[in-house]
Design an enzyme around this catalytic site. Structure first.
Site, mmCIF file in Angstrom:
data_model
loop_
_atom_site.group_PDB
_atom_site.id
_atom_site.type_symbol
_atom_site.label_atom_id
_atom_site.label_comp_id
_atom_site.label_asym_id
_atom_site.label_seq_id
_atom_site.Cartn_x
_atom_site.Cartn_y
_atom_site.Cartn_z
ATOM 1 N N CYS A 147 -16.474 1.168 -0.376
ATOM 2 C CA CYS A 147 -15.301 0.327 -0.080
ATOM 3 C C CYS A 147 -14.925 0.360 1.398
ATOM 4 O O CYS A 147 -14.251 -0.546 1.876
ATOM 5 C CB CYS A 147 -14.124 0.767 -0.928
ATOM 6 N N HIS A 197 -6.946 0.832 -6.883
ATOM 7 C CA HIS A 197 -7.212 -0.088 -5.775
ATOM 8 C C HIS A 197 -7.804 -1.363 -6.386
ATOM 9 O O HIS A 197 -8.986 -1.673 -6.212
ATOM 10 C CB HIS A 197 -8.191 0.566 -4.795
ATOM 11 N N ASP A 235 -17.401 6.668 -2.374
ATOM 12 C CA ASP A 235 -16.200 6.551 -1.544
ATOM 13 C C ASP A 235 -15.965 7.931 -0.924
ATOM 14 O O ASP A 235 -16.618 8.918 -1.308
ATOM 15 C CB ASP A 235 -15.006 6.113 -2.426
ATOM 16 N N GLN A 270 -9.751 -4.141 -4.342
ATOM 17 C CA GLN A 270 -11.076 -3.689 -3.944
ATOM 18 C C GLN A 270 -12.082 -3.921 -5.070
ATOM 19 O O GLN A 270 -13.189 -4.421 -4.857
ATOM 20 C CB GLN A 270 -11.025 -2.190 -3.585
ATOM 21 N N ARG A 305 -13.373 -9.024 0.383
ATOM 22 C CA ARG A 305 -11.941 -8.721 0.198
ATOM 23 C C ARG A 305 -11.126 -9.988 0.477
ATOM 24 O O ARG A 305 -10.170 -10.281 -0.215
ATOM 25 C CB ARG A 305 -11.499 -7.602 1.158
ATOM 26 N N ARG A 328 0.889 -1.174 0.000
ATOM 27 C CA ARG A 328 0.000 0.000 0.000
ATOM 28 C C ARG A 328 0.916 1.210 0.000
ATOM 29 O O ARG A 328 1.631 1.450 0.975
ATOM 30 C CB ARG A 328 -0.910 -0.012 1.233
HETATM 31 N N1 CP Z 1 -11.304 -0.685 1.637
HETATM 32 C C1 CP Z 1 -10.062 -0.741 2.139
HETATM 33 O O1 CP Z 1 -9.062 -0.875 1.443
HETATM 34 O O2 CP Z 1 -10.028 -0.639 3.501
HETATM 35 P P1 CP Z 1 -8.708 -0.408 4.368
HETATM 36 O O3 CP Z 1 -8.172 0.961 4.003
HETATM 37 O O4 CP Z 1 -9.170 -0.463 5.801
HETATM 38 O O5 CP Z 1 -7.714 -1.469 4.041
HETATM 39 N N1 NVA Z 2 -10.065 6.406 -1.722
HETATM 40 C C1 NVA Z 2 -9.745 5.932 -0.396
HETATM 41 C C2 NVA Z 2 -9.925 4.455 -0.332
HETATM 42 C C3 NVA Z 2 -9.664 3.845 1.026
HETATM 43 C C4 NVA Z 2 -9.813 2.355 1.010
HETATM 44 C C5 NVA Z 2 -8.324 6.343 -0.045
HETATM 45 O O1 NVA Z 2 -7.451 6.237 -0.908
HETATM 46 O O2 NVA Z 2 -8.101 6.759 1.089
#
Ligand code: CP
Ligand code: NVA
Length: 300
Positions: A256, A131, A216, A134, A284, A104
């Site tokens: 998400c 992502h 989102d 997701q 997930r 990440r």
């Molecule tokens: N949706 C998602 O990726 O959640 P987290 O940021 O908690 O991993």
């Molecule tokens: N768009 C959000 C998604 C979190 C899972 C972010 O990047 O923070």
């Protein structure tokens, strides 16, 4: 089997998406029946987190355990990638220890750089641009609730962000129609020539007839300095009960997570019978087990 890394979905074909979803359904059924799935016996996934996480972190770790493997978690202060050591050197070293790396990252360019030097599969667990895990989980969830994906309309309301970009790719690969409703200046970065979608700025017009309503957060991780500007820009884009009523009668609501309740979505929608947000969160686990199994099973 798809390519050696899982970074954007841009290079994943419709057939490969179908294969991932089918594998996820099989693994989910086995999990529910309590059957062992030792596909990654003795394999190790290394996970690097430059941003916080609940679902991604826990579902990948639990997924590896359920597949007979294990996971090592690295936080930015531990690894200091690009500061203590170059991205290329970290990639070469971790490839000697693990069978795969899930990352990440703050900058998508960093995962691309990492993947260039890694000799094991690299999975994107969220970057500023995409992502993909997701989106796979979301397609699995839609298929479960609707019985199909082809010819459904997915209306995404809000920021044309990482989640939206990945949904656009998968909508195209699965034969769904995708409508994005965002204020001007917040459009997705995936170009329509790559994966066609429609932009309808007015949310009340955009949702009409939609089978799936998705939103989102307006301020993603790393954009906290823009929060006030974004709150103003997205005024009128909250998914309210009234907006949900304009969609198809049997429409489902998706997010998400994490959600900023009262901003992009009201409590009454999040907690309504039409909301499938916790099924999405559960999926997930199953979706990622499929990605891990297909990428890591025969690798190395
Ligand atoms: N949706 C998602 O990726 O959640 P987290 O940021 O908690 O991993
Ligand atoms: N768009 C959000 C998604 C979190 C899972 C972010 O990047 O923070």
């Amino acid at each position: 089997m798809f390519g050696s890394h899982f970074l954007t979905l841009a290079d994943v074909t419709a057939q490969q998406v179908a294969q991932i979803l089918e594998t996820a359904q099989e693994l989910k059924a086995k999990t529910k029946r309590g059957e062992a799935q030792p596909l990654l016996n003795g394999k190790t996934l290394i996970m690097i987190f430059e941003k916080p996480s609940n679902r991604t972190r826990v579902s990948f770790e639990v997924g590896m355990l359920q597949l007979g493997g294990n996971a090592v978690i690295l936080r930015p202060d531990e690894i200091q990638m690009g500061k203590r050591e170059s991205i290329a050197d970290v990639a070469k070293v971790l490839s000697r220890y693990g069978d795969g790396v899930m990352m990440r990252v703050v900058r998508h360019t960093d995962i691309v750089e990492f993947a260039r030097y890694a000799t094991v599969p690299v999975i994107n667990g969220l970057s500023d641009l995409f992502h993909p895990c997701q989106a796979v989980s979301d397609m699995l969830t839609i298929a479960e609730h609707k019985g199909r994906l082809e010819e459904l309309t997915l209306c995404y309301i809000g920021d044309g962000n990482n989640v939206c970009n990945s949904l656009i790719y998968l909508a195209q690969r699965t034969g769904m129609r995708m409508v994005v409703s965002c204020p001007e200046g917040y459009e997705p970065t995936v170009r329509t020539t790559v994966a066609p979608y429609e932009i309808i700025n007015d949310p009340e017009a955009a949702v009409v007839g939609a089978d799936v309503l998705y939103t989102d957060v307006w301020t993603s991780m790393g954009q906290e300095d823009q929060v006030l500007k974004r709150l103003r820009a997205f005024e009128g884009y909250t998914v309210t009960e009234a907006l949900l009523k304009r969609a198809a009668k049997d429409a489902i609501f998706m997010h998400c997570l994490p959600a900023h309740r009262g901003e992009e979505v009201d409590d009454s929608v999040m907690d309504s019978p039409q909301s499938v947000v916790f099924d999405q969160a559960e999926n997930r686990l199953h979706a990622q087990k499929a990605i891990l199994a297909l990428l890591l099973h025969n690798a190395g």
